[in-house]
Motif scaffolding. Structure first.
Motif, mmCIF file in Angstrom:
data_model
loop_
_atom_site.group_PDB
_atom_site.id
_atom_site.type_symbol
_atom_site.label_atom_id
_atom_site.label_comp_id
_atom_site.label_asym_id
_atom_site.label_seq_id
_atom_site.Cartn_x
_atom_site.Cartn_y
_atom_site.Cartn_z
ATOM 1 N N UNK A 172 14.745 14.921 -2.182
ATOM 2 C CA UNK A 172 16.515 15.293 -2.748
ATOM 3 C C UNK A 172 16.365 15.489 -4.274
ATOM 4 N N UNK A 173 15.770 14.030 -4.799
ATOM 5 C CA UNK A 173 15.707 13.862 -6.298
ATOM 6 C C UNK A 173 14.921 15.114 -7.077
ATOM 7 N N UNK A 174 14.017 15.451 -6.220
ATOM 8 C CA UNK A 174 12.986 16.745 -6.731
ATOM 9 C C UNK A 174 13.850 17.991 -6.871
ATOM 10 N N UNK B 235 9.280 23.567 -3.060
ATOM 11 C CA UNK B 235 9.532 22.000 -2.821
ATOM 12 C C UNK B 235 9.674 21.399 -1.320
ATOM 13 N N UNK B 236 10.781 22.244 -0.743
ATOM 14 C CA UNK B 236 11.136 22.184 0.485
ATOM 15 C C UNK B 236 10.079 22.378 1.445
ATOM 16 N N UNK B 237 9.290 23.522 1.327
ATOM 17 C CA UNK B 237 8.273 23.963 2.060
ATOM 18 C C UNK B 237 6.946 22.907 1.768
ATOM 19 N N UNK B 238 6.815 22.435 0.692
ATOM 20 C CA UNK B 238 5.814 21.402 0.427
ATOM 21 C C UNK B 238 5.975 19.955 1.093
ATOM 22 N N UNK B 239 7.467 19.705 1.414
ATOM 23 C CA UNK B 239 7.798 18.521 2.244
ATOM 24 C C UNK B 239 7.609 18.671 3.525
ATOM 25 N N UNK B 240 7.385 19.912 4.073
ATOM 26 C CA UNK B 240 7.221 20.169 5.450
ATOM 27 C C UNK B 240 8.326 20.226 6.303
ATOM 28 N N UNK B 241 9.762 20.482 5.623
ATOM 29 C CA UNK B 241 10.740 20.657 6.205
ATOM 30 C C UNK B 241 10.878 21.835 7.108
ATOM 31 N N UNK B 242 10.309 22.729 6.347
ATOM 32 C CA UNK B 242 10.433 24.488 7.035
ATOM 33 C C UNK B 242 9.233 24.812 7.802
ATOM 34 N N UNK B 243 8.373 23.808 8.039
ATOM 35 C CA UNK B 243 7.310 23.713 9.066
ATOM 36 C C UNK B 243 7.751 23.313 10.509
ATOM 37 N N UNK B 244 8.003 24.389 11.110
ATOM 38 C CA UNK B 244 8.446 24.174 12.630
ATOM 39 C C UNK B 244 7.549 23.439 13.413
ATOM 40 N N UNK B 245 8.037 22.729 14.539
ATOM 41 C CA UNK B 245 7.070 22.108 15.360
ATOM 42 C C UNK B 245 5.994 23.263 16.232
ATOM 43 N N UNK B 246 5.005 23.181 16.254
ATOM 44 C CA UNK B 246 4.041 23.972 17.010
ATOM 45 C C UNK B 246 3.617 25.007 15.655
ATOM 46 N N UNK C 279 22.635 21.877 0.584
ATOM 47 C CA UNK C 279 22.688 22.017 -0.905
ATOM 48 C C UNK C 279 23.880 21.117 -1.248
ATOM 49 N N UNK C 280 24.645 20.739 -0.124
ATOM 50 C CA UNK C 280 25.617 19.630 -0.440
ATOM 51 C C UNK C 280 24.958 18.114 -0.678
ATOM 52 N N UNK C 281 23.831 18.094 -0.298
ATOM 53 C CA UNK C 281 23.266 16.748 -0.410
ATOM 54 C C UNK C 281 22.553 16.420 -1.628
ATOM 55 N N UNK C 282 22.129 17.274 -2.535
ATOM 56 C CA UNK C 282 21.505 17.203 -3.479
ATOM 57 C C UNK C 282 22.132 17.640 -4.852
ATOM 58 N N UNK D 128 14.426 24.091 -10.882
ATOM 59 C CA UNK D 128 15.257 24.835 -10.855
ATOM 60 C C UNK D 128 15.449 25.759 -9.830
ATOM 61 N N UNK D 129 16.291 26.677 -9.486
ATOM 62 C CA UNK D 129 16.616 27.309 -8.277
ATOM 63 C C UNK D 129 15.354 28.032 -7.771
ATOM 64 N N UNK D 130 14.622 28.769 -8.532
ATOM 65 C CA UNK D 130 13.499 29.365 -7.904
ATOM 66 C C UNK D 130 12.370 28.609 -7.395
ATOM 67 N N UNK D 131 12.313 27.190 -7.944
ATOM 68 C CA UNK D 131 11.116 26.075 -7.582
ATOM 69 C C UNK D 131 11.764 25.377 -6.059
ATOM 70 N N UNK D 132 13.051 25.426 -5.760
ATOM 71 C CA UNK D 132 13.413 24.646 -4.709
ATOM 72 C C UNK D 132 12.855 25.037 -3.279
ATOM 73 N N UNK D 133 12.499 26.109 -3.221
ATOM 74 C CA UNK D 133 12.175 26.475 -1.920
ATOM 75 C C UNK D 133 10.690 25.945 -1.456
#
Length: 116
Positions: free
Chosen positions: A71-73, A85-96, A113-116, A78-83
């Motif tokens: 969340x700090x990252x 970062x989220x993908x690298x964190x693995x949050x957008x990798x669905x189970x399977x 977006x409310x959390x960061x 910038x807005x175009x880098x956020x996706x």
């Protein structure tokens, strides 16, 4: 074969009417070709799948022990880098799945977006 003289204006009128009907139907009448209908159905299905997977992404973010760092990252990026970062964190990798889904990542960013 000889056509009667009265038949020619009728055929020309029918052809002009059919052409006008097709133009009006496809322009304002909402008619679609098969290809357009298939693309529209595919886009709608993808949007529904993404909507269904966003809660999984949010839950993955809550279960991640490194969530505060991510969340700090996200906050500093910038807005175009956020996706990315989220993908690298693995949050957008669905189970399977072995790869992150960029559409889920984009929708998840909006939800988080409310959390960061």
């Amino acid at each position: 074969m000889d056509m009667p003289e009265w038949l020619k204006p009728g055929l020309v009128g029918a052809a002009a009417g059919a052409t006008a009907l097709a133009i009006v139907g496809f322009s304002w009448g909402g008619w679609l070709t098969e290809g357009s209908a298939n693309k529209m159905a595919s886009d709608m299905a993808q949007a529904e799948v993404v909507t269904a997977l966003v809660p999984v992404c949010v839950q993955l973010s809550k279960m991640d022990p490194l969530a505060s760092q991510t969340f700090l990252k996200l906050k500093e990026a910038s807005s175009y880098q956020r996706r990315g970062i989220l993908m690298e964190a693995g949050w957008a990798t669905m189970p399977g799945s072995s790869e992150a889904n960029r559409y889920v990542a984009t929708a998840c960013l909006e939800k988080l977006s409310d959390e960061f």
